[in-house]
Design a protein around this motif. Structure first.
Motif, PDB file in Angstrom:
ATOM      1  N   ARG A  11       0.817  -1.212   0.000  1.00  0.00           N
ATOM      2  CA  ARG A  11       0.000   0.000   0.000  1.00  0.00           C
ATOM      3  C   ARG A  11       0.855   1.268   0.000  1.00  0.00           C
ATOM      4  O   ARG A  11       2.001   1.283   0.413  1.00  0.00           O
ATOM      5  CB  ARG A  11      -1.029   0.019   1.148  1.00  0.00           C
ATOM      6  CG  ARG A  11      -0.503   0.384   2.501  1.00  0.00           C
ATOM      7  CD  ARG A  11      -1.490   1.142   3.361  1.00  0.00           C
ATOM      8  NE  ARG A  11      -1.764   2.480   2.911  1.00  0.00           N
ATOM      9  CZ  ARG A  11      -0.924   3.503   3.045  1.00  0.00           C
ATOM     10  NH1 ARG A  11       0.258   3.356   3.580  1.00  0.00           N
ATOM     11  NH2 ARG A  11      -1.272   4.698   2.617  1.00  0.00           N
ATOM     12  N   THR A  13       0.004   5.824  -0.259  1.00  0.00           N
ATOM     13  CA  THR A  13      -0.991   6.883  -0.376  1.00  0.00           C
ATOM     14  C   THR A  13      -1.152   7.271  -1.843  1.00  0.00           C
ATOM     15  O   THR A  13      -0.169   7.416  -2.559  1.00  0.00           O
ATOM     16  CB  THR A  13      -0.544   8.099   0.460  1.00  0.00           C
ATOM     17  OG1 THR A  13      -0.624   7.739   1.843  1.00  0.00           O
ATOM     18  CG2 THR A  13      -1.409   9.312   0.193  1.00  0.00           C
ATOM     19  N   ARG A  15      -2.676  10.195  -4.283  1.00  0.00           N
ATOM     20  CA  ARG A  15      -3.137  11.594  -4.250  1.00  0.00           C
ATOM     21  C   ARG A  15      -3.706  12.059  -5.583  1.00  0.00           C
ATOM     22  O   ARG A  15      -4.215  13.168  -5.680  1.00  0.00           O
ATOM     23  CB  ARG A  15      -1.985  12.515  -3.818  1.00  0.00           C
ATOM     24  CG  ARG A  15      -1.468  12.215  -2.407  1.00  0.00           C
ATOM     25  CD  ARG A  15      -0.341  13.155  -1.998  1.00  0.00           C
ATOM     26  NE  ARG A  15       0.077  12.931  -0.616  1.00  0.00           N
ATOM     27  CZ  ARG A  15       0.954  12.010  -0.237  1.00  0.00           C
ATOM     28  NH1 ARG A  15       1.537  11.226  -1.115  1.00  0.00           N
ATOM     29  NH2 ARG A  15       1.276  11.866   1.047  1.00  0.00           N
ATOM     30  N   GLN A  67      -5.475  21.453  -0.702  1.00  0.00           N
ATOM     31  CA  GLN A  67      -4.864  20.215  -1.214  1.00  0.00           C
ATOM     32  C   GLN A  67      -5.820  19.681  -2.280  1.00  0.00           C
ATOM     33  O   GLN A  67      -7.017  19.503  -2.026  1.00  0.00           O
ATOM     34  CB  GLN A  67      -4.655  19.209  -0.096  1.00  0.00           C
ATOM     35  CG  GLN A  67      -3.679  19.700   0.980  1.00  0.00           C
ATOM     36  CD  GLN A  67      -3.281  18.593   1.930  1.00  0.00           C
ATOM     37  OE1 GLN A  67      -2.468  17.753   1.617  1.00  0.00           O
ATOM     38  NE2 GLN A  67      -3.869  18.609   3.122  1.00  0.00           N
ATOM     39  N   TYR A 132      -5.141  10.255   3.562  1.00  0.00           N
ATOM     40  CA  TYR A 132      -5.561  10.935   4.799  1.00  0.00           C
ATOM     41  C   TYR A 132      -5.198  12.416   4.696  1.00  0.00           C
ATOM     42  O   TYR A 132      -4.185  12.766   4.086  1.00  0.00           O
ATOM     43  CB  TYR A 132      -4.795  10.371   5.999  1.00  0.00           C
ATOM     44  CG  TYR A 132      -5.346   9.097   6.566  1.00  0.00           C
ATOM     45  CD1 TYR A 132      -6.369   9.129   7.500  1.00  0.00           C
ATOM     46  CD2 TYR A 132      -4.830   7.868   6.186  1.00  0.00           C
ATOM     47  CE1 TYR A 132      -6.869   7.954   8.050  1.00  0.00           C
ATOM     48  CE2 TYR A 132      -5.322   6.686   6.722  1.00  0.00           C
ATOM     49  CZ  TYR A 132      -6.348   6.740   7.658  1.00  0.00           C
ATOM     50  OH  TYR A 132      -6.843   5.584   8.192  1.00  0.00           O
ATOM     51  N   GLY A 134      -4.380  15.476   7.283  1.00  0.00           N
ATOM     52  CA  GLY A 134      -4.178  15.895   8.672  1.00  0.00           C
ATOM     53  C   GLY A 134      -4.686  17.301   8.947  1.00  0.00           C
ATOM     54  O   GLY A 134      -4.779  17.716  10.110  1.00  0.00           O
ATOM     55  N   ARG A 173      10.020   3.062   5.274  1.00  0.00           N
ATOM     56  CA  ARG A 173       9.641   3.057   6.687  1.00  0.00           C
ATOM     57  C   ARG A 173      10.904   2.835   7.500  1.00  0.00           C
ATOM     58  O   ARG A 173      11.891   2.294   6.982  1.00  0.00           O
ATOM     59  CB  ARG A 173       8.652   1.920   6.996  1.00  0.00           C
ATOM     60  CG  ARG A 173       7.267   2.126   6.417  1.00  0.00           C
ATOM     61  CD  ARG A 173       6.541   3.294   7.073  1.00  0.00           C
ATOM     62  NE  ARG A 173       5.135   3.325   6.715  1.00  0.00           N
ATOM     63  CZ  ARG A 173       4.609   4.024   5.708  1.00  0.00           C
ATOM     64  NH1 ARG A 173       5.384   4.770   4.944  1.00  0.00           N
ATOM     65  NH2 ARG A 173       3.318   3.989   5.464  1.00  0.00           N
TER      66      ARG A 173
END
Ligand SMILES: Cc1cc2nc3c(=O)[nH]c(=O)nc-3n(C[C@H](O)[C@H](O)[C@H](O)COP(=O)(O)O)c2cc1C
Length: 251
Positions: A11, A13, A15, A67, A132, A134, A173
């Motif tokens: 996975r 993100t 956009r 955004q 997500y 924020g 990560r």
């Protein structure tokens, strides 16, 4: 590799989205799966606001610092900590709810975030992309106005959903040993910190960030540009006022 393993390990993100619609039935399925998530005391102290209408997206966009995902995604979901519904039920049954405090807000926020993540996984399993935002907590006071959220309800995160129009590189990560502690917390030596952050610092995009922002290290990009103390203090004040106004600060 198992299909779930592959989904979770691959996975990223998303956009950028195509303009292919997300069917209402599909969205309902995703939300139904989300609502199977564990929830404190099975109270389900959360609500999910669906935004599809472009006028509403236009109102939300500036609150998310413009955004582009807000206006380009088919669906925008605002996940809210919500004790309003549960309090009403208690009062309607002549029970006296004691949920006007910070712990109750935090409980409801945990519930809302867990649902959000399950919806994201369900969406990704169907080939959708998610991001997500924020900015929801930064601008929670204004989002409350736009979405007409009553007392007892606080937005905690936003997720944009759409069919992917990009396949970005996965970002790194920290190594597992940086974040996992066995039996007790093992505090970090200076050498541990150097080792754990080495990969992140070496990436070419990190080095680019440092150069573009004219900073000494990647850490300075975070502290001086991306997540500054001034912003954190400002948005904390806004958020604490929201919690007070929404009835969560009686302790
Ligand atoms: C609570 C939360 C807030 C986030 N807010 C934003 C945001 O406002 N804008 C954005 O582009 N990405 C946002 N992200 C996505 C992160 O930037 C992204 O997860 C991170 O860089 C790691 O990338 P990956 O998800 O592709 O692995 C957010 C993620 C989380 C969990």
């Amino acid at each position: 590799m198992d299909i779930v393993d592959r989904l979770l390990l691959n996975r990223r993100t998303i956009r950028k989205y195509s303009d292919k619609p997300i069917d209402d039935n599909l969205l309902d399925d995703l939300l139904r799966m989300g609502c199977r998530t564990a929830t404190t005391g099975n109270m389900q102290v959360y609500s999910i606001i669906i935004t599809r209408d472009h006028v509403m997206k236009g109102k939300l966009a500036p609150l998310h610092f413009n955004q582009k995902m807000i206006t380009e995604a088919q669906v925008v979901l605002t996940f809210c900590a919500d004790f309003n519904r549960f309090n009403k039920w208690c009062r309607q049954r002549k029970a006296d709810p004691g949920y006007d405090n910070f712990l109750s807000f935090f409980t409801a926020a945990i519930d809302a975030l867990l649902v959000a993540q399950t919806v994201c996984i369900a969406a990704e399993a169907r080939g959708l992309g998610s991001c997500y935002l924020g900015t929801t907590t930064y601008m929670s006071d204004k989002i409350i106005e736009v979405l007409d959220l009553p007392k007892g309800v606080v937005p905690v995160t936003t997720v944009t959903l759409g069919w992917p129009a990009e396949t970005p590189e996965q970002v790194e990560r920290l190594p597992l040993e940086a974040v996992v502690h066995r039996e007790i917390y093992k505090n970090y030596s200076a050498k541990d910190i150097d080792n754990h952050y080495m990969l992140k610092e070496k990436r070419s995009d990190s080095q680019q960030f440092v150069k573009e922002n004219n900073k000494e290290t990647l850490a300075h990009v975070f502290t001086d540009v991306r997540y500054t103390k001034a912003d954190n203090v400002h948005f904390s004040k806004v958020f604490l006022k929201v919690l007070k106004d929404q009835g969560f600060m009686n302790q």
